[in-house]
Enzyme design. Structure first.
Site, short mmCIF file in Angstrom:
data_model
loop_
_atom_site.label_atom_id
_atom_site.label_comp_id
_atom_site.label_asym_id
_atom_site.label_seq_id
_atom_site.Cartn_x
_atom_site.Cartn_y
_atom_site.Cartn_z
N HIS A 8 0.83 -1.22 0.00
CA HIS A 8 0.00 0.00 0.00
C HIS A 8 0.86 1.27 0.00
CE1 HIS A 8 -3.37 -2.65 1.28
NE2 HIS A 8 -2.42 -3.22 1.99
N SER A 57 15.92 21.91 -14.98
CA SER A 57 14.79 22.81 -15.18
C SER A 57 15.29 24.10 -15.82
CB SER A 57 14.13 23.13 -13.84
OG SER A 57 13.44 24.36 -13.92
N LYS A 67 16.95 21.93 -9.76
CA LYS A 67 16.21 20.72 -10.10
C LYS A 67 17.03 19.65 -10.81
CE LYS A 67 12.39 19.84 -9.99
NZ LYS A 67 11.02 20.04 -10.44
N GLU A 95 10.21 8.98 -16.21
CA GLU A 95 8.84 9.46 -16.41
C GLU A 95 8.36 9.15 -17.82
OE1 GLU A 95 10.34 13.43 -14.93
OE2 GLU A 95 8.24 13.61 -14.38
#
Ligand code: ARG
Length: 506
Positions: free
Chosen positions: A163, A284, A290, A297
């Site tokens: 979970h 970024s 970043k 992704e």
């Protein structure tokens, strides 16, 4: 005989007008056919050798056709032959080029006992089998990369989750090898798919077979197929050989997406358990600090393409009447697209895993900080005090509840000892330290398939063997294809140099 009036198309006899430009643009399939040029030529070579062997074309015509096809193959290899959209598809392109190179009257005999309907599925199956082997090779590399990294971390503890909540301590080796284990089923599925794909539909002709005494087994052998796809109507009208690999690819993509998701999650500041190599992360344009897990992704996102192409193919073949329908031309773009995309994702994941940095201190901190050893405390009471598990679960649950209220971790052994004493279970701090230490927990997991050091080492060993077996299977299949190609080439050379088919053992 050439077209006397009307359409110049090779199929133009019954037409009085040519295909409109719009109609041609709408229906031509050269882009989807381009990957199959080599296979289409090989298919024609095998077909005409078979026609010669069965006495359907004479020795002189066979020699001329084989000579022409060999030239086309050479032109293709030299970049001198590409598909012309005006000629609709790969089959018409090859036949038209043959008519330019040799006497059209002779070239016109190549299409005896054959149809584009059986040709196209032959080409597609041939190209597909090579792509399936390539994909399996890439998967084996990923399996190995996961095992290589994992094998160094049999005793490195990290939280195992259910979970997405801390559940029990596991080893990094156990975590990573779980993906190799899943990918092994992908390998098995692809191996089985390969067996069904590698059947030869050529000779089914348009749909009904042919009145010529062809030898389908000979053609199949020359093309490296493991056998014929016997039923002619089924052979030209079915596309489960497209849907099945697409389903396999969708499942591979689903496995990759899970790994990608964990790379994204575990590399966040909050988890901080891994760091993706700079080579596979992006920055970024505005936020200087970043480091984004862009490749993971994108791999996660590209799962959509693999699922989409499967649904596209299944929808396209649904409720089609028997025999070839032009709808079926739409089978190849989704197939090639999914193969390209998933294979690229597999390679991307391999690169990321092989360069992945682990943060064992952070993993240990997380695993100690959030009661992940609670199950082991309950197990200890069952073993040492001979209590029913359900009672121990309640005792430990109560202790965890109290510690949470007090803001203390399970590693506050003094407090845990006191709370156990309240439940009439005397356990020393020192004993607790031994029982609840995460690494000690790993060593105590003894069941087959567990995160235990020995059990995981044994699984890694088996998975390594399986990965090697995959490579063996891929090499054997490749070799069979190469041999078939060489055999066809030798026959072609023999005939072109003036030999006779009768002198060969076919
Ligand atoms: N381009 C076609 C395809 O990919 C080849 C078969 C064409 N057959 C036909 N009867 N028009 O399906």
């Amino acid at each position: 005989m050439t077209a006397q009036n009307g359409s110049e198309k090779l199929w133009g006899g019954r037409f009085s007008d040519d295909l409109a430009d719009l109609g041609l643009q709408f229906s031509e399939s050269t882009a989807a056919d381009r990957p199959m040029i080599d296979e289409d030529i090989w298919g024609s070579q095998a077909h005409c050798i078979m026609l010669g062997a069965c006495g359907i074309i004479n020795a002189g015509d066979l020699r001329a056709i084989l000579g022409g096809l060999a030239q086309i193959r050479q032109q293709f290899a030299d970049g001198q032959f590409d598909l012309d959209p005006q000629l609709e598809d790969v089959h018409m392109n090859v036949e038209s080029r043959l008519r330019e190179i040799i006497d059209p009257q002779v070239a016109g005999r190549l299409h005896t006992a054959r149809s584009r309907n059986d040709q196209v599925v032959t080409d597609a199956r041939m190209h597909l089998r090579t792509r399936l082997l390539e994909l399996r090779q890439a998967l084996a590399d990923l399996q190995q990369a996961l095992l290589d990294l994992g094998a160094e971390h049999l005793e490195t503890v990290m939280p195992g989750y259910t979970h997405t909540q801390h559940a029990q301590p596991i080893s990094v080796a156990f975590w990573l090898s779980s993906y190799t284990s899943a990918l092994q089923r992908d390998q098995e599925r692809l191996a089985q798919t390969y067996e069904r794909v590698n059947r030869c539909p050529l000779g089914a002709s348009a749909l009904a077979g042919t009145s010529f005494p062809i030898d389908r087994i000979l053609t199949a052998g020359l093309l490296g197929f493991d056998g014929v796809m016997e039923h002619a109507l089924d052979a030209v009208g079915s596309r489960d050989f497209v849907a099945e690999p697409l389903a396999d690819l969708a499942i591979v993509a689903s496995n990759l997406s899970r790994l990608a998701e964990e790379l994204v999650l575990f590399s966040t500041h909050e988890f901080g358990m891994i760091e993706i190599d700079d080579a596979y992360a992006t920055g970024s344009s505005i936020m200087p600090q970043k480091k984004n897990p862009g490749m993971a992704e994108l791999t996660r996102a590209k799962t959509g393409l693999a699922y989409g192409r499967l649904v596209q193919a299944l929808t396209m073949i649904k409720a089609l009447p028997s025999g070839y329908n032009r709808d079926l031309q739409e089978d190849k773009p989704p197939l090639w697209e999914s193969l390209d995309s998933v294979q690229t994702c597999v390679r991307m994941m391999t690169a990321m895993v092989s360069t992945l940095k682990l943060r064992p201190e952070r993993m240990a901190e997380l695993v100690q900080g959030n009661y992940a050893a609670a199950t082991e405390l309950a197990n200890f009471l069952v073993r040492e005090r001979n209590l029913p598990f359900r009672d121990c679960h309640r005792i430990v649950g109560h202790i965890v509840g109290t510690l949470l209220a007090e803001g203390q971790p399970l590693t506050d052994y003094r407090r845990v000892s006191e709370l156990l004493a309240e439940a009439r279970q005397e356990v020393s701090d020192q004993q607790l330290a031994e029982v609840l230490d995460a690494q000690a927990i790993l060593h105590r997991q003894v069941s087959q398939g567990s995160t235990g050091v020995e059990a995981t080492a044994a699984m890694i060993e088996k998975l390594r063997e399986a990965t090697e077996d995959n490579r063996g299977e891929i090499a054997t299949a490749h070799q069979a294809l190469t041999q078939a190609r060489q055999q066809t080439n030798q026959i072609i050379e023999h005939i072109i140099e003036g030999g006779e088919l009768a002198e060969l053992k076919l």
